[in-house]
Design an enzyme around this catalytic site. Structure first.
Site, PDB file in Angstrom:
ATOM      1  N   HIS A 157       0.814  -1.226   0.000  1.00 50.95           N
ATOM      2  CA  HIS A 157       0.000   0.000   0.000  1.00 50.95           C
ATOM      3  C   HIS A 157       0.845   1.272   0.000  1.00 50.95           C
ATOM      4  O   HIS A 157       0.309   2.367  -0.086  1.00 50.95           O
ATOM      5  CB  HIS A 157      -0.946  -0.001   1.201  1.00 50.95           C
ATOM      6  CG  HIS A 157      -2.061  -0.994   1.048  1.00 50.95           C
ATOM      7  ND1 HIS A 157      -3.312  -0.642   0.616  1.00 50.95           N
ATOM      8  CD2 HIS A 157      -2.090  -2.337   1.235  1.00 50.95           C
ATOM      9  CE1 HIS A 157      -4.077  -1.722   0.554  1.00 50.95           C
ATOM     10  NE2 HIS A 157      -3.359  -2.768   0.923  1.00 50.95           N
ATOM     11  N   ASP A 365       3.486   9.317  -1.305  1.00 50.61           N
ATOM     12  CA  ASP A 365       2.296   8.595  -0.834  1.00 50.61           C
ATOM     13  C   ASP A 365       1.994   7.467  -1.815  1.00 50.61           C
ATOM     14  O   ASP A 365       2.037   7.690  -3.025  1.00 50.61           O
ATOM     15  CB  ASP A 365       1.099   9.572  -0.805  1.00 50.61           C
ATOM     16  CG  ASP A 365       0.108   9.273   0.315  1.00 50.61           C
ATOM     17  OD1 ASP A 365       0.032   8.110   0.735  1.00 50.61           O
ATOM     18  OD2 ASP A 365      -0.584  10.219   0.756  1.00 50.61           O
TER      19      ASP A 365
END
Ligand code: ADQ
Length: 476
Positions: A157, A365
């Site tokens: 992730h 991110d």
């Protein structure tokens, strides 16, 4: 349909849609499992004085969840240690914050072995197993060593960093070798996937096969990009719920005719919140006319409070917003409203809808779901503008946002000015294109494409057909 077993570090029991305040990963998994018969396995979040090999099983909102407790030492070395003091900062390019302690590495290995030990009895031969995130990279290998022949996939992730960074990790080859015990390894973007491929080709002496899979360490895996999404229609509908409309109305009233810039983040140094405050300060210094007409609402939830880098950041952030407000505020206008609270999904949906501009400016991110939630919550007749960091995985998909370099306060200040002045027609057309993408590439598309890839891997294993070796791929 095969049964799906999802494994993640933390298991957060799914709450009914709309009533939850789960983080990005937890949101994604509960939405994914809701329609699948399956099990969600992981750490309960509780500590036990001594590891006892016990699992607690319960059903919540159509999902079976199986959890185990961890010893305090496990939590310190595996979770606060290797996961959050070593891998998280390193994979977000914060080598300055990365701590390389041998005890963290052993705790990480021990807990992954315990996860495998506890999970093995729950696995049936045809189950598909889907392991989530950086806490559990070695789990596939541990399961294989205990005899699991199932199709096992892994999804990361967070970003996969440049290979020079990975190479700073003691025993980095062992970590990457563990990835080769999965049939499929998934990343949010092609950029993260390519960084992984680059490590394998150049550090591990691996090969890329003609079908895109990778061969190294005597094993084969398939690296693929699966951009995660949100439950777009579900999130959009929250704006029309009672609590969503109430929070929208409350925000509209408190705006008192001013335009609102909004930041919503887990409090984390990767999210670029301090840099965002500095950009906002720069904007106010350069554009006197905007003073009193705009304000920034920053909602940040504290996380990982046991890790010093997070405590330090909280203190710095409060000091920074205090300084900016102290210097700039007037008796009836405060430029930055900074709050550290968890909000319900409905409340958040209402706040997003009330914002004229969203500032999603992480320094790095994996994806960033806030960008997608903001788009889903807009009024199509009068949508807000998304300012998005080029270093968020989401920027690969959301090209109609105003893409910025979050390290440059000038660049972000310029983008905010442009967003505030953007004509309605342009806001609508940009929003429409963004919404089409968010709606199409939603959480269900993410789940389905990963599971399809895992099923294909299972079918290939049933009828082995070796790929042709293509030799190392040239870097473009
Ligand atoms: P996170 O780092 O947690 O996720 P993100 O994708 O932005 O980052 O998800 C945050 C989630 O938390 C969003 O759903 C947001 O609504 C929620 N949230 C934030 N602040 C909140 C608050 N105050 N109250 C309630 N909810 C709040 C990791 C990776 C990301 C990746 C996701 C999913 O770091 O890059 O997108 O996993 O893969």
């Amino acid at each position: 349909m095969s049964r799906l077993i999802v494994v993640s570090n933390r298991v957060t029991p799914p709450a009914p849609e709309g009533a939850s305040s789960q983080g990005g990963l937890a949101m994604a998994i509960s939405a994914a499992l809701r329609e699948y018969s399956g099990i969600w396995f992981g750490w309960s979040g509780q500590s036990t004085p001594q590891y006892n090999g016990q699992i607690s099983v319960q059903r919540a909102s159509g999902v079976t969840i199986a959890t185990m407790d961890l010893e305090e030492q496990d939590i310190q070395e595996y979770y606060n240690g290797f996961a959050n003091r070593t891998l998280w900062p390193l994979f977000h390019y914060r080598i300055d914050l990365t701590q390389y302690e041998r005890s963290y590495g052993s705790g990480y290995a021990r807990v992954n072995a315990r996860f495998a030990e506890m999970l093995m009895p729950l696995i049936a031969p045809k189950d598909l197993i889907w392991v989530q995130d950086y806490h559990l990279i070695p789990l596939g290998r541990e399961l294989r060593e205990r005899g699991a022949k199932n199709a096992i996939g892994f999804f990361l992730h967070i970003p996969w960093p440049a290979r020079e960074l990975v190479a700073t990790l003691p025993r980095h080859r062992q970590l990457v070798e563990a990835m080769f015990h999965y049939d499929v390894v998934g990343f949010h973007t092609e950029e993260w996937r390519d960084a992984f491929v680059s490590y394998v080709l150049h550090e591990a002496g691996g090969m890329q096969l003609s079908d895109g899979s990778l061969r190294a360490f005597g094993r084969t895996t398939r690296p693929q990009a699966f951009p995660i999404g949100i439950d777009a229609k579900g999130f959009s509908a929250l704006t029309q719920s009672e609590a969503g409309m109430e929070s929208y109305a409350r925000m509209q009233e408190s705006k008192a005719g001013r335009k609102m810039l909004l930041g919503v983040d887990r409090l984390d140094y990767s999210k670029g919140i301090e840099e965002r405050f500095l950009a906002f300060e720069r904007l106010l210094a350069e554009s006197e006319e905007l003073k009193r007409k705009i304000f920034l609402l920053q909602i940040s939830t504290p996380t990982r409070g046991e890790v010093d880098a997070y405590q330090d950041m909280l203190a710095r952030l409060d000091a920074l917003s205090g300084r900016i407000n102290g210097v700039t505020a007037e008796m009836d206008w405060i430029p930055i409203r900074s709050i550290h609270r968890i909000h319900t999904r409905e409340e958040l949906a209402g706040v997003y809808r009330a914002a004229e501009v969203a500032l999603v400016t992480p320094l790095r991110d994996g994806m960033n779901l806030v960008a997608k939630e903001f788009v889903a919550a807009q009024d199509e007749e009068d949508p807000g503008v998304l300012v998005l960091s080029r270093f968020a995985g989401a920027a690969q998909q959301m090209k109609e946002a105003l893409i910025v370099n979050p390290f440059s306060v000038e660049d972000v200040a310029d983008a905010i000015r442009k967003a505030l002045a953007m004509p309605l027609e342009e806001r609508r057309s940009r929003w429409r294109a963004l919404w089409d993408g968010v709606e199409r590439d939603d959480i269900f598309a993410w789940r389905d494409s990963f599971v399809a890839s895992l099923e294909a891997a299972r079918d290939r294993t049933a009828k082995p057909r070796p790929g042709r070796i293509a030799g190392p791929r040239r870097e473009g």
